[in-house]
Write a protein that holds these residues in place. Structure first.
Motif, PDB file in Angstrom:
ATOM      1  N   ASP A  25       0.676  -1.236  -0.026  1.00 58.16           N
ATOM      2  CA  ASP A  25       0.063  -0.155   0.113  1.00 58.16           C
ATOM      3  C   ASP A  25       0.891   1.213  -0.014  1.00 58.16           C
ATOM      4  O   ASP A  25       2.102   1.292   0.597  1.00 58.16           O
ATOM      5  CB  ASP A  25      -0.859  -0.191   1.351  1.00 58.16           C
ATOM      6  CG  ASP A  25      -2.041  -0.896   1.221  1.00 58.16           C
ATOM      7  OD1 ASP A  25      -2.510  -1.215   0.234  1.00 58.16           O
ATOM      8  OD2 ASP A  25      -2.527  -1.329   2.309  1.00 58.16           O
ATOM      9  N   HIS A  27       0.186   4.970   0.851  1.00 56.75           N
ATOM     10  CA  HIS A  27      -0.930   5.963   1.242  1.00 56.75           C
ATOM     11  C   HIS A  27      -0.339   7.528   1.020  1.00 56.75           C
ATOM     12  O   HIS A  27       0.929   7.677   1.577  1.00 56.75           O
ATOM     13  CB  HIS A  27      -1.029   5.926   2.857  1.00 56.75           C
ATOM     14  CG  HIS A  27      -1.422   4.232   3.290  1.00 56.75           C
ATOM     15  ND1 HIS A  27      -2.783   4.011   3.161  1.00 56.75           N
ATOM     16  CD2 HIS A  27      -0.726   3.423   3.767  1.00 56.75           C
ATOM     17  CE1 HIS A  27      -2.826   2.812   3.677  1.00 56.75           C
ATOM     18  NE2 HIS A  27      -1.597   2.419   3.912  1.00 56.75           N
ATOM     19  N   THR A  36      -5.218   5.725  -0.767  1.00 58.14           N
ATOM     20  CA  THR A  36      -4.552   4.596  -0.740  1.00 58.14           C
ATOM     21  C   THR A  36      -4.257   3.983  -2.256  1.00 58.14           C
ATOM     22  O   THR A  36      -5.417   3.701  -2.954  1.00 58.14           O
ATOM     23  CB  THR A  36      -4.863   3.734   0.271  1.00 58.14           C
ATOM     24  OG1 THR A  36      -4.974   4.234   1.584  1.00 58.14           O
ATOM     25  CG2 THR A  36      -3.965   2.264   0.273  1.00 58.14           C
ATOM     26  N   ARG A  38      -3.421   0.787  -3.715  1.00 57.82           N
ATOM     27  CA  ARG A  38      -3.135  -0.607  -3.405  1.00 57.82           C
ATOM     28  C   ARG A  38      -2.297  -1.299  -4.649  1.00 57.82           C
ATOM     29  O   ARG A  38      -2.582  -0.974  -5.793  1.00 57.82           O
ATOM     30  CB  ARG A  38      -4.457  -1.488  -3.445  1.00 57.82           C
ATOM     31  CG  ARG A  38      -4.322  -3.025  -2.938  1.00 57.82           C
ATOM     32  CD  ARG A  38      -3.996  -2.957  -1.561  1.00 57.82           C
ATOM     33  NE  ARG A  38      -4.203  -4.413  -1.146  1.00 57.82           N
ATOM     34  CZ  ARG A  38      -3.675  -4.809  -0.057  1.00 57.82           C
ATOM     35  NH1 ARG A  38      -2.902  -4.228   0.778  1.00 57.82           N
ATOM     36  NH2 ARG A  38      -4.182  -6.072   0.347  1.00 57.82           N
ATOM     37  N   ASP A  69      -2.676  -2.375  -9.476  1.00 54.99           N
ATOM     38  CA  ASP A  69      -3.373  -3.349  -8.739  1.00 54.99           C
ATOM     39  C   ASP A  69      -4.056  -4.457  -9.348  1.00 54.99           C
ATOM     40  O   ASP A  69      -3.705  -4.531 -10.778  1.00 54.99           O
ATOM     41  CB  ASP A  69      -4.636  -2.534  -8.130  1.00 54.99           C
ATOM     42  CG  ASP A  69      -5.428  -3.169  -6.883  1.00 54.99           C
ATOM     43  OD1 ASP A  69      -5.152  -4.386  -6.386  1.00 54.99           O
ATOM     44  OD2 ASP A  69      -6.123  -2.591  -6.426  1.00 54.99           O
TER      45      ASP A  69
END
Length: 173
Positions: A25, A27, A36, A38, A69
């Motif tokens: 992650d 952030h 965030t 991912r 992602d």
């Protein structure tokens, strides 16, 4: 006290978390906006991509990275400003559900666009890379984490940062 241009965001935070089992992650907090990214380690080498972003900031070169992602992802860009060379524009786009799109097509969702100080963003990113590099030296932290931090590239970046006339010295000693 130094005066900050009104369009420069100093309320900035970055965190790079190696979550394990192939996931990371990133952030980001810009003012009151937080989000965030991912990241799947199958499609992205998060640490190497963040190091590329650091290189762009250090050399004041517009740079974009893709953090994928499953599916989708984010493109994080830093864009130079010839008039205010101590700042860059930080732009984050969220990608749709397709994989492999590294170029902005206009169909992405703009998540964040903010002017930041180069020195501040470089310090935040380098500290996160350095932190994860040191955490990964411990066997208990390595469990279920396949991620790596490019140690030699990180050391070279830190040496360049330390010697840089306007952004240095590095606080990572």
């Amino acid at each position: 006290m130094t005066r900050v241009a009104p369009d420069v965001c100093e309320d900035l935070g970055f965190s790079f978390v190696l979550c394990g089992h192939g996931w990371n992650d990133v952030h980001v907090a810009c003012g009151r906006t937080t989000f965030t990214c991912r990241v799947s380690e199958i499609f992205s080498d998060t640490a190497s991509e963040l190091a590329k972003l650091c290189r762009g900031i250090l050399t004041n070169t517009s740079t974009s990275i893709a953090l994928y992602d499953e599916p989708g992802g984010h493109i994080i860009s830093v864009i130079t400003d010839e008039k205010q060379q101590h700042t860059m524009l930080l732009v984050v786009h969220e990608l749709g559900p397709c994989l492999g799109a590294h170029e902005i097509t206009g169909e992405e969702t703009l998540v964040c666009s903010v002017r930041i100080k180069r020195k501040q963003l470089l310090g935040l990113l380098m500290a996160e890379l350095w932190k994860n590099y040191h955490f990964l030296q411990e066997p208990s932290f390595q469990k279920s984490r396949g991620g790596r931090v490019p140690a030699s590239a990180l050391r070279a970046l830190n040496d360049e940062w330390d010697a840089h006339k306007s952004l240095g010295p590095s606080f990572l000693k």
